[in-house]
Enzyme design. Structure first.
Site, PDB file in Angstrom:
ATOM      1  N   ASP A  60       0.817  -1.214   0.000  1.00 59.61           N
ATOM      2  CA  ASP A  60       0.000   0.000   0.000  1.00 59.61           C
ATOM      3  C   ASP A  60       0.851   1.264   0.000  1.00 59.61           C
ATOM      4  O   ASP A  60       0.478   2.278  -0.594  1.00 59.61           O
ATOM      5  CB  ASP A  60      -0.940   0.003   1.207  1.00 59.61           C
ATOM      6  CG  ASP A  60      -2.164  -0.862   0.974  1.00 59.61           C
ATOM      7  OD1 ASP A  60      -2.060  -1.814   0.189  1.00 59.61           O
ATOM      8  OD2 ASP A  60      -3.208  -0.599   1.578  1.00 59.61           O
ATOM      9  N   CYS A 102       1.093  -8.333   4.661  1.00 58.56           N
ATOM     10  CA  CYS A 102       0.665  -6.939   4.517  1.00 58.56           C
ATOM     11  C   CYS A 102      -0.834  -6.800   4.283  1.00 58.56           C
ATOM     12  O   CYS A 102      -1.579  -7.760   4.355  1.00 58.56           O
ATOM     13  CB  CYS A 102       1.511  -6.249   3.464  1.00 58.56           C
ATOM     14  SG  CYS A 102       3.205  -5.984   4.072  1.00 58.56           S
ATOM     15  N   ASP A 103      -1.260  -5.596   3.965  1.00 57.22           N
ATOM     16  CA  ASP A 103      -2.607  -5.123   4.234  1.00 57.22           C
ATOM     17  C   ASP A 103      -3.746  -6.018   3.758  1.00 57.22           C
ATOM     18  O   ASP A 103      -4.667  -6.306   4.507  1.00 57.22           O
ATOM     19  CB  ASP A 103      -2.799  -3.732   3.619  1.00 57.22           C
ATOM     20  CG  ASP A 103      -1.978  -2.681   4.332  1.00 57.22           C
ATOM     21  OD1 ASP A 103      -0.943  -3.047   4.927  1.00 57.22           O
ATOM     22  OD2 ASP A 103      -2.347  -1.507   4.277  1.00 57.22           O
ATOM     23  N   LYS A 104      -3.745  -6.442   2.507  1.00 55.14           N
ATOM     24  CA  LYS A 104      -4.919  -7.131   1.974  1.00 55.14           C
ATOM     25  C   LYS A 104      -4.759  -8.632   1.914  1.00 55.14           C
ATOM     26  O   LYS A 104      -5.739  -9.358   1.794  1.00 55.14           O
ATOM     27  CB  LYS A 104      -5.265  -6.602   0.566  1.00 55.14           C
ATOM     28  CG  LYS A 104      -5.429  -5.098   0.509  1.00 55.14           C
ATOM     29  CD  LYS A 104      -6.362  -4.573   1.572  1.00 55.14           C
ATOM     30  CE  LYS A 104      -6.299  -3.075   1.729  1.00 55.14           C
ATOM     31  NZ  LYS A 104      -4.983  -2.528   2.053  1.00 55.14           N
ATOM     32  N   CYS A 117       5.190  -2.409   8.066  1.00 60.68           N
ATOM     33  CA  CYS A 117       5.604  -1.128   8.643  1.00 60.68           C
ATOM     34  C   CYS A 117       5.287  -1.062  10.135  1.00 60.68           C
ATOM     35  O   CYS A 117       4.263  -1.555  10.590  1.00 60.68           O
ATOM     36  CB  CYS A 117       4.960   0.020   7.891  1.00 60.68           C
ATOM     37  SG  CYS A 117       5.532   0.121   6.180  1.00 60.68           S
ATOM     38  N   GLU A 169      -6.787   4.522  -0.366  1.00 57.43           N
ATOM     39  CA  GLU A 169      -6.392   5.108   0.911  1.00 57.43           C
ATOM     40  C   GLU A 169      -5.941   6.543   0.692  1.00 57.43           C
ATOM     41  O   GLU A 169      -5.370   6.875  -0.348  1.00 57.43           O
ATOM     42  CB  GLU A 169      -5.235   4.306   1.533  1.00 57.43           C
ATOM     43  CG  GLU A 169      -5.655   2.958   2.052  1.00 57.43           C
ATOM     44  CD  GLU A 169      -4.534   2.235   2.769  1.00 57.43           C
ATOM     45  OE1 GLU A 169      -4.841   1.275   3.490  1.00 57.43           O
ATOM     46  OE2 GLU A 169      -3.363   2.626   2.613  1.00 57.43           O
ATOM     47  N   SER A 174      -5.183   4.901   5.331  1.00 57.38           N
ATOM     48  CA  SER A 174      -4.129   3.995   5.773  1.00 57.38           C
ATOM     49  C   SER A 174      -4.161   3.900   7.289  1.00 57.38           C
ATOM     50  O   SER A 174      -4.568   4.836   7.983  1.00 57.38           O
ATOM     51  CB  SER A 174      -2.769   4.540   5.324  1.00 57.38           C
ATOM     52  OG  SER A 174      -1.719   3.913   6.016  1.00 57.38           O
TER      53      SER A 174
END
Length: 560
Positions: free
Chosen positions: A78, A119-121, A191, A442, A468
């Site tokens: 992202d 990570c995010d998704k 992160c 985002e 985010s």
């Protein structure tokens, strides 16, 4: 269905011949076939170490008597996708990941799965796949990044984005900006703050789908490799006991996840992902319960971006089990639920110690008596919108101001960088929702620019897009219905007075019903921004943000 269906008997000799083409021996073919879903790639910093995690999982599976076989899952970074067309392709990958994993797992008759996301998704995407497939499954993530250090202070990616705003407003020099660039992301891993990736890895632990430390052990620690080996061994126990995802991810488990979401101060993206995962379990998770849970759940943690502590610090303080143990002093968790450990939550958190009461506040001394996320409703967002309350300055919990309206993120950024946003304004960015974006981008760039310019305590931002996990400030997203669906946000004009009251969970614009009706009669739907490819298909199928932005074409999972 299990791997015997394509391994046993004369009828399966063609399939066995292909397994032998892989180099498998008779001994391996006889063993349970364990799929290891690897999201390793060389573009996402949170995934560059996953090859080592996967190898450790393979060792664990083999030690416990299984036959490990790796296949891939995609992942988008992202941070790298932020601020350009690429961000339209972030959220939409959640469904691609779930769908492709379903295809691979069923086509090859795996007996069980070990998911290795980060990570995010791809964390929620693989949780959706696990629920849909409902074969024994365990998760082990790649782990969080260590915090960077700039001028003697710990820093993270959110610091980097805000530094750009500070540079553009003349608050720091180019040399100082370059120091941030070179130091804020010092290692591999997701992160280092309580952003979306780490939020979901922590909540995977809460849901009971991952072992202790999944959300907090840093990516570069040898302990992460040990965790992966244990996950590989544990999947064989889950297979033997036939403990499956929908045995673990019950309605009570999702309530636990929402409770811990509030206590930890997780990313607002969790309000998209938890309903989508629950949907695959055959559970409809109505976000109306979020405020009820928040009302009696104290916020105990202020990790970045809400504060100046990081995932490595939470790990040292006792990790997620320590926070769960603290919250459970109030009796807020259902603890008789089975988990991937083969034990209940009560057994898992027994003996967990809060080693740092400054980082994990005791329930008697919380950051706030209510949770870190708030769901707001009003005539601007009749179906709901979401804000990370724990990352909002106290003076912005209630705010009234004039709207500055933009129909895309790029126009808003131009206005912010051009000095057209002043103290008291409320920036409205619309046509960035699931359908309107499409893909619900985002908005870290505009929120970071506002913070970096020193306007974070005087300017709010409202969007039908999302934020985010690195966002802080009065940033209100997921406005539903979205503009592309004719929601009230499509009818707002420059200068309209908007009233935000986060403590009261309300968001309204000072317009009469008659004025709203007049504007609605004048409003016309916009032509789709994208008419070909995957995004066009996604836009035609996706539901609103308050429903988790799920795709209506998929069949709901039925409880086994």
């Amino acid at each position: 269905m299990n791997s015997d269906s394509m391994k046993k008997g004369v009828g399966c000799t063609p399939q066995r011949s292909l397994l032998r083409a892989l180099g498998m021996t008779d001994e391996e073919i006889e063993k349970p076939l364990i799929g290891i879903v690897s999201s390793y790639n060389e573009i996402v910093p949170g995934h560059m170490n996953i090859d080592k995690i996967v190898n450790a999982v393979k060792q664990g599976v083999a030690m416990a008597g299984g036959n490990p076989v790796v296949f891939p899952a995609i992942a988008v970074c992202d941070g790298i996708a932020m601020g350009h067309k690429g961000m339209k392709y972030s959220l939409v990958t959640r469904d691609l990941i779930a769908d492709s994993t379903e295809c691979m797992a069923i086509a090859h008759a795996f007996d069980a799965l070990v998911m290795v996301p980060n990570c995010d998704k791809n964390v929620p995407g693989l949780l959706m796949a696990a629920a849909r497939l409902n074969i024994p499954t365990i998760f082990v993530s790649g782990g969080p990044m260590l915090a960077g250090h700039v001028k003697g202070k710990k820093r993270s990616l959110s610091s980097m984005f805000e530094a750009v705003g500070s540079y553009n407003s003349g608050r720091i020099t180019e040399e100082e900006l370059n120091e941030f660039e070179n130091k804020v992301c010092p290692t591999c891993g997701s992160c280092s703050g309580m952003y979306t990736a780490n939020s979901m890895n922590c909540l995977t632990e809460v849901l009971g789908m991952a072992l202790r430390g999944n959300g907090t052990i840093p990516a570069v620690y040898s302990e992460r490799i040990q965790l992966a080996k244990h996950a590989g061994m544990k999947i064989m126990e889950l297979l033997e006991k036939n403990i499956r995802p929908r045995d673990i991810m019950t309605e009570d488990a999702f309530r636990n996840a929402l409770t811990m979401d509030m206590a930890l101060g997780c990313s607002t993206n969790s309000m998209l992902h938890l309903p989508a995962i629950a949907h695959e379990c055959g559970i409809e998770l109505d976000l109306d319960i979020a405020n009820d849970i928040s009302s009696h759940t104290p916020n105990l943690c202020h990790l970045a971006p809400a504060g100046h502590t990081y995932m490595e610090d939470l790990n040292e303080a006792g990790g997620i089990y320590a926070v769960m143990s603290e919250i459970n002093k109030l009796g807020l968790l259902k603890t008789d639920i089975i988990t991937c450990t083969g034990k209940t939550i009560a057994e898992n958190i027994s003996g967990a110690i809060n080693k740092n009461p400054e980082l994990i506040r005791p329930v008697e001394n919380p950051y706030s008596k209510t949770g870190g996320i708030a769901v707001l409703k009003g005539n601007l967002a009749p179906d709901s919108c979401v804000v990370k309350r724990s990352a909002v300055a106290p003076e912005m919990l209630r705010h009234t101001g004039p709207a500055k309206v933009f129909d895309c993120e790029e126009d808003a950024m131009a206005a912010i960088n051009g000095g057209k946003i002043v103290a008291g304004d409320i920036v409205v960015i619309r046509y960035e929702g699931p359908k309107g974006g499409p893909g619900m981008r985002e908005m870290l760039n505009p929120t970071s620019a506002i913070m970096g310019m020193g306007l974070g305590s005087t300017v709010a931002l409202i969007t039908d897009g999302r934020f985010s996990g690195a966002t802080r400030g009065a940033s209100i997203g997921h406005v539903s219905p979205e503009a592309a669906a004719g929601g009230p946000i499509a009818l707002i004009k420059d200068g309209d007075i908007i009233e935000i009251d986060i403590n009261a969970n309300t968001i309204n614009v000072q317009l009469s019903d008659e004025e709203f009706a007049k504007r609605r009669a004048e409003w016309k739907p916009r032509e789709p921004k994208i008419t070909t490819g995957y995004l066009a298909r996604y836009a035609s199928l996706v539901t609103s943000a308050d429903k988790g932005a799920i795709l209506v074409s998929g069949c709901s999972a039925k409880k086994a």
